[in-house]
Enzyme design. Structure first.
Site, PDB file in Angstrom:
ATOM      1  N   SER A  48       0.964  -1.182   0.208  1.00 36.33           N
ATOM      2  CA  SER A  48      -0.069   0.018   0.046  1.00 36.33           C
ATOM      3  C   SER A  48       0.898   1.214   0.019  1.00 36.33           C
ATOM      4  CB  SER A  48      -1.084  -0.041   1.227  1.00 36.33           C
ATOM      5  OG  SER A  48      -1.726   1.066   1.346  1.00 36.33           O
TER       6      SER A  48
ATOM      7  N   SER B  99      -3.663   3.581   1.392  1.00 37.24           N
ATOM      8  CA  SER B  99      -4.936   3.802   2.486  1.00 37.24           C
ATOM      9  C   SER B  99      -5.826   4.937   2.489  1.00 37.24           C
ATOM     10  CB  SER B  99      -3.991   3.710   3.739  1.00 37.24           C
ATOM     11  OG  SER B  99      -3.291   2.633   3.944  1.00 37.24           O
TER      12      SER B  99
ATOM     13  N   ASN C 146       9.620   8.153   3.888  1.00 37.76           N
ATOM     14  CA  ASN C 146       8.475   8.836   3.321  1.00 37.76           C
ATOM     15  C   ASN C 146       7.775   9.293   4.401  1.00 37.76           C
ATOM     16  OD1 ASN C 146       5.271   7.758   3.453  1.00 37.76           O
ATOM     17  ND2 ASN C 146       6.638   6.013   3.398  1.00 37.76           N
TER      18      ASN C 146
ATOM     19  N   GLY D 178       1.728  11.382   5.030  1.00 39.99           N
ATOM     20  CA  GLY D 178       0.627  12.089   5.817  1.00 39.99           C
ATOM     21  C   GLY D 178      -0.782  11.183   5.416  1.00 39.99           C
ATOM     22  N   LEU D 179      -0.680   9.981   4.994  1.00 40.04           N
ATOM     23  CA  LEU D 179      -2.029   9.374   4.495  1.00 40.04           C
ATOM     24  C   LEU D 179      -2.990  10.225   3.674  1.00 40.04           C
ATOM     25  CD1 LEU D 179      -2.732   7.671   8.149  1.00 40.04           C
ATOM     26  CD2 LEU D 179      -2.168   6.567   5.852  1.00 40.04           C
TER      27      LEU D 179
ATOM     28  N   CYS E  95       0.947   2.808  10.073  1.00 35.24           N
ATOM     29  CA  CYS E  95       1.686   4.092   9.405  1.00 35.24           C
ATOM     30  C   CYS E  95       2.408   4.896  10.565  1.00 35.24           C
ATOM     31  CB  CYS E  95       0.588   5.023   8.691  1.00 35.24           C
ATOM     32  SG  CYS E  95       1.295   6.455   8.219  1.00 35.24           S
TER      33      CYS E  95
ATOM     34  N   LYS F 295      -2.080  -4.933   9.262  1.00 31.15           N
ATOM     35  CA  LYS F 295      -0.551  -4.530   8.826  1.00 31.15           C
ATOM     36  C   LYS F 295      -0.061  -3.756  10.272  1.00 31.15           C
ATOM     37  CE  LYS F 295       2.635  -2.710   5.514  1.00 31.15           C
ATOM     38  NZ  LYS F 295       2.753  -2.498   4.147  1.00 31.15           N
TER      39      LYS F 295
ATOM     40  N   THR G 180       6.616   0.443   7.420  1.00 32.44           N
ATOM     41  CA  THR G 180       7.817   1.330   7.556  1.00 32.44           C
ATOM     42  C   THR G 180       8.337   1.557   8.952  1.00 32.44           C
ATOM     43  OG1 THR G 180       6.606   3.526   7.419  1.00 32.44           O
ATOM     44  CG2 THR G 180       7.590   2.603   5.175  1.00 32.44           C
TER      45      THR G 180
END
Lengths: 297, 233
Positions: free
Chosen positions: A23, A47, A70, A73-74, A126, A161, A188
């Site tokens: 993703s 996402s 990265n 910021g979604l 995230c 995840k 990440t």
């Protein structure tokens, strides 16, 4: 014919090979997902949350010697708009929709907009969002609640995840107790870069999530630990760049492996990984499925 | 990412500046860089030569950039993307507004390698025609008639004998490129035309997916220069 050596099945989701597009990589539009699905075992969309999120200002991505960092910021157009976009997905691989939210209700609502998804991945990891991702994914009780509610909202497989910036076994157990069909490890890893001449952090958000081959050993260890402790299937993720990495993840216990940063090097990466895996499977004369967890005593 | 120092800023007028870096990049016309002004934003900019970008003040970052002080360090990713492919035959350059920046670089390049280079150059007003000197002889139009013919880029293109050219290169605002794209398709000439596209970009290095076009191509990697035949609008 020989492509059948690569077939895997994760929680009923049949895939022609174990390579899944992670993703956040080229997953904002159906057009790029269509293109990548040509060779992938499955693809995961960027996402999406209930409402539109603008994300951070540029720079949101910076490369380093072994991959990228990265802090996007979604950013997302919101569930309604994104569902419209993904309806144009005509790819030849299953489409997994990645979902973020700050409460169990958020996840349930987003899932309801994507009845056409083959499966869902809950983003509980995230590392650069104030309200979502790891912020909810660090609390095992909340994780369990989110998974439980998401499972009730759909009859498709639900994967969670998780991050390496938590106790993976503790959160992993919460995921399993919540009834998830599988667990994805890892997202990440928190990290950052500073420019040595201007003496300033490079990313606008200061820190972000590190991906690429540097985090692979961390991810392998997380998959290994989860395989020892959990019953549900594991999808490996984190720095897989070469076909050897895919095998390594599977030996550690992964049923399938997500790739993302490798697309920075080439859009043909998935094709190339797939072809190499066929050659490997022929050489060792076995189906890749037989390798899952084979390194455990 | 690495940093370079700004060596010189040529202020063409209030709105436009050419920013010259203290080093040249190994770059071809049509390629771009992601330029990071620390504290503001990182933005994609086409190279206007091996060591410069030419900026129009539009947003916060570009308004700052046109007045940036020499000696300032900026972050660079690149050069990125696919360049224009040259021709040894007859070339036509169609430049609209600030879209002229990569084409000025291309013009210099083609002067050396092409049999002949013609230029069509259009903008809103005389103040927007900052590459007149760089292009030399060209057909010019402005919307307000302050220089050259009064009209748009389309007026010049429609009156040009396009069959004459081996290769046509275009860059400009999306509305112009779209119009040209339709026109060249109508004429069945799209294979001879290359266009540099602009899209909202985030990473610039092919991973985020913000700049993909209808067929899944990424403007930052497979583009920004596309053969017209490969563009899906």
């Amino acid at each position: 014919m020989e492509e059948s050596l690569l077939e895997v099945e994760v929680a009923g989701l049949k895939m022609r090979n174990p390579i899944i597009l992670a993703s956040g990589i080229l997953g904002s539009y159906a057009s790029s997902l269509n293109r990548i699905s040509e060779h992938a075992g499955a693809v995961i969309s960027k996402s999406v949350g209930v409402e539109e999120v603008e994300g951070y200002k540029n720079p949101v991505v910076v490369n380093y010697s072994h991959g990228i960092i990265n802090a996007i910021g979604l950013s997302s157009p919101g569930a309604v708009k994104f569902a419209e976009e993904l309806k144009a997905y005509k790819g030849s691989a299953p489409l997994i929709v990645s979902v973020f939210g700050s409460s169990p209700e958020d996840f349930v609502e987003v899932i309801s907009h994507f009845p056409f998804a083959s499966a869902f991945e809950l983003n509980l990891s995230c590392p650069h969002s104030e309200k979502y991702g790891l912020t909810v994914g660090s609390d095992p009780d909340l994780v369990k609640e989110i998974v439980k509610n998401a499972k009730k909202a759909t009859n498709k497989p639900v994967f969670a995840k998780i991050s390496a910036n938590v106790d993976v076994v503790e959160v992993g157990k919460a995921v399993e107790e919540g009834g998830a069909d599988g667990i994805v490890a890892i997202n990440t890893v928190k990290g950052m870069r500073i420019d040595i001449f201007t003496k300033k952090a490079i990313l606008s958000n200061i820190s972000g999530g590190v991906s690429g081959s540097a985090i692979k050993p961390i991810a392998i260890k997380c998959v290994w630990d989860l395989y020892e402790e959990l019953e549900i299937p594991i999808i490996g993720s984190g720095g897989a760049t070469t076909w050897r990495d895919i095998i390594e993840f599977m030996l550690a216990g992964a049923s399938a492996v997500e790739v993302g940063s490798v697309m920075y090097y080439s859009l043909r990466a998935i094709y190339s990984l797939k072809e190499s895996l066929i050659a490997y499977a022929r050489m060792v004369n076995c189906k890749l499925e037989e390798l899952i967890g084979a390194a455990h005593g | 990412m690495f940093t370079v120092k700004i060596e010189e800023v040529i202020e063409h007028n209030e709105k436009y500046s050419t920013i010259i870096f203290d080093r040249s990049f190994r770059a071809y016309p049509g390629q771009f860089i992601m330029l990071h002004v620390f504290g503001l934003e990182e933005i994609p900019l086409s190279l206007s030569s091996e060591n410069s970008v030419t900026v129009k003040a539009v947003g916060e970052t570009t308004k700052y950039l046109v007045k940036i002080k020499p000696g300032t360090r900026v972050g660079i990713k690149g050069p990125l993307g696919n360049p224009f492919s040259p021709t040894s035959g007859k070339a036509l350059i169609i430049a609209a507004g600030i879209g002229a920046a990569p084409l000025a670089f291309l013009h210099k390049f083609l002067k050396k390698y092409a049999e002949e280079v013609s230029v069509i150059y259009a903008a809103r007003s005389y103040d927007d025609l900052i590459f007149l000197e760089s292009f030399g002889e060209c057909r010019v139009a402005t919307e307000d008639g302050s220089y050259g013919e009064q009209g748009t880029v389309f007026d010049l293109v429609y009156s040009e004998d396009l069959e004459e050219y081996d290769k046509i290169y275009a860059c400009g605002p999306e509305i112009v490129l779209r119009g040209l794209y339709n026109y060249f398709k109508e004429l069945g000439m799209e294979k001879n035309v290359e266009m540099s596209l602009e899209r909202y970009m985030k990473c610039g290095i092919g991973v985020c997916g913000s700049c993909v076009i209808g067929n899944g191509m990424r403007v930052c990697v497979e583009g920004p220069v596309f053969n017209c035949a490969d563009i899906v609008w």
